[in-house]
Design a protein around this motif. Sequence first.
Motif, PDB file in Angstrom:
ATOM      1  N   VAL A  20       0.932  -1.421   0.186  1.00 20.40           N
ATOM      2  CA  VAL A  20      -0.347  -0.011   0.162  1.00 20.40           C
ATOM      3  C   VAL A  20       0.763   1.259  -0.096  1.00 20.40           C
ATOM      4  N   ALA A  21       0.308   2.197  -0.589  1.00 16.47           N
ATOM      5  CA  ALA A  21       1.303   3.034  -1.161  1.00 16.47           C
ATOM      6  C   ALA A  21       0.436   4.335  -0.797  1.00 16.47           C
ATOM      7  N   ILE A  22       0.978   5.885  -0.325  1.00 17.23           N
ATOM      8  CA  ILE A  22      -0.209   6.360   0.315  1.00 17.23           C
ATOM      9  C   ILE A  22       0.321   8.376   0.001  1.00 17.23           C
ATOM     10  N   LEU A  23      -0.314   8.887  -0.400  1.00 17.59           N
ATOM     11  CA  LEU A  23       0.024  10.321  -1.772  1.00 17.59           C
ATOM     12  C   LEU A  23      -0.638  11.375  -0.815  1.00 17.59           C
ATOM     13  N   ASP A  24       0.154  11.525  -0.041  1.00 18.98           N
ATOM     14  CA  ASP A  24      -0.822  13.007   1.164  1.00 18.98           C
ATOM     15  C   ASP A  24      -0.280  14.161   0.268  1.00 18.98           C
ATOM     16  N   SER A  25       0.112  14.447  -0.467  1.00 17.23           N
ATOM     17  CA  SER A  25       0.456  15.739  -1.052  1.00 17.23           C
ATOM     18  C   SER A  25       1.107  15.751  -2.585  1.00 17.23           C
ATOM     19  N   LEU A  26      -0.340  15.016  -2.750  1.00 16.61           N
ATOM     20  CA  LEU A  26      -1.049  15.199  -4.778  1.00 16.61           C
ATOM     21  C   LEU A  26      -1.764  16.386  -4.387  1.00 16.61           C
ATOM     22  N   GLN A  27      -1.044  17.133  -5.524  1.00 15.24           N
ATOM     23  CA  GLN A  27      -2.399  18.116  -5.632  1.00 15.24           C
ATOM     24  C   GLN A  27      -2.158  18.263  -7.575  1.00 15.24           C
TER      25      GLN A  27
END
Length: 215
Positions: A20-27
């Motif tokens: 699992v990968a989480i991108l919390d700064s995707l804009q």
Amino acid sequence: AAAGTLSTSTISADSFNKGVAILDSLQFVFSTPPGKVSDLYLAASEATGGDSVQTPAALQAGIKLAQGRIRLLSGFGNGRTPLDIRVEAQYWSDHFWVLNEQDNTELKPENFAISPTLTVNGLYATGGGSWRLNLAPPASSGSFDIGLNLGASGASLNTCTTGLSGGSAAATPWLRSRNGSCASTYDRDPSARATFGVYAPETRRNIHVREWYAY
């Protein structure tokens, strides 16, 4: 479907933990601001390796995307009582700016800058994407410029009002907009003016008014 670009289109291998990968700064940046409300569809594709890739159903159905801004509305009143300045979260509907009743932005009194200096009694959420900034009356009547620093952490206030500075950054730069005619870019902080000692015509302190009508 939305016209614009994502800040990144790849996920590095070391971003994954147990698959699992989480991108919390995707804009997402609209190609031509202000962008109309539209759907953003995300799908994953395998670049390297032999593992299978799965896109959650919630993303396959599309994410509602809108361009937003924070607006300050100027206000006036008598010089002896506190004055409320209305603050609104809005989004572009492709025709005009609309109050965003689902907004959950967090603002603090220290995000505001006021010149000349004026005491802030508090910032109160009134629900439905709006707040009221309550200002204490000054020692003498006059006008006060107000700015809201929406910049990234550590950023300076960037308004079209000359001589206005200060306010800690609210770290919501995506809510900046083209606030004023000093620039064509959508990176300006909102500003307004609070005026004490001015009355609306409906509140003129007259004992008697006589009007003449000719027929």
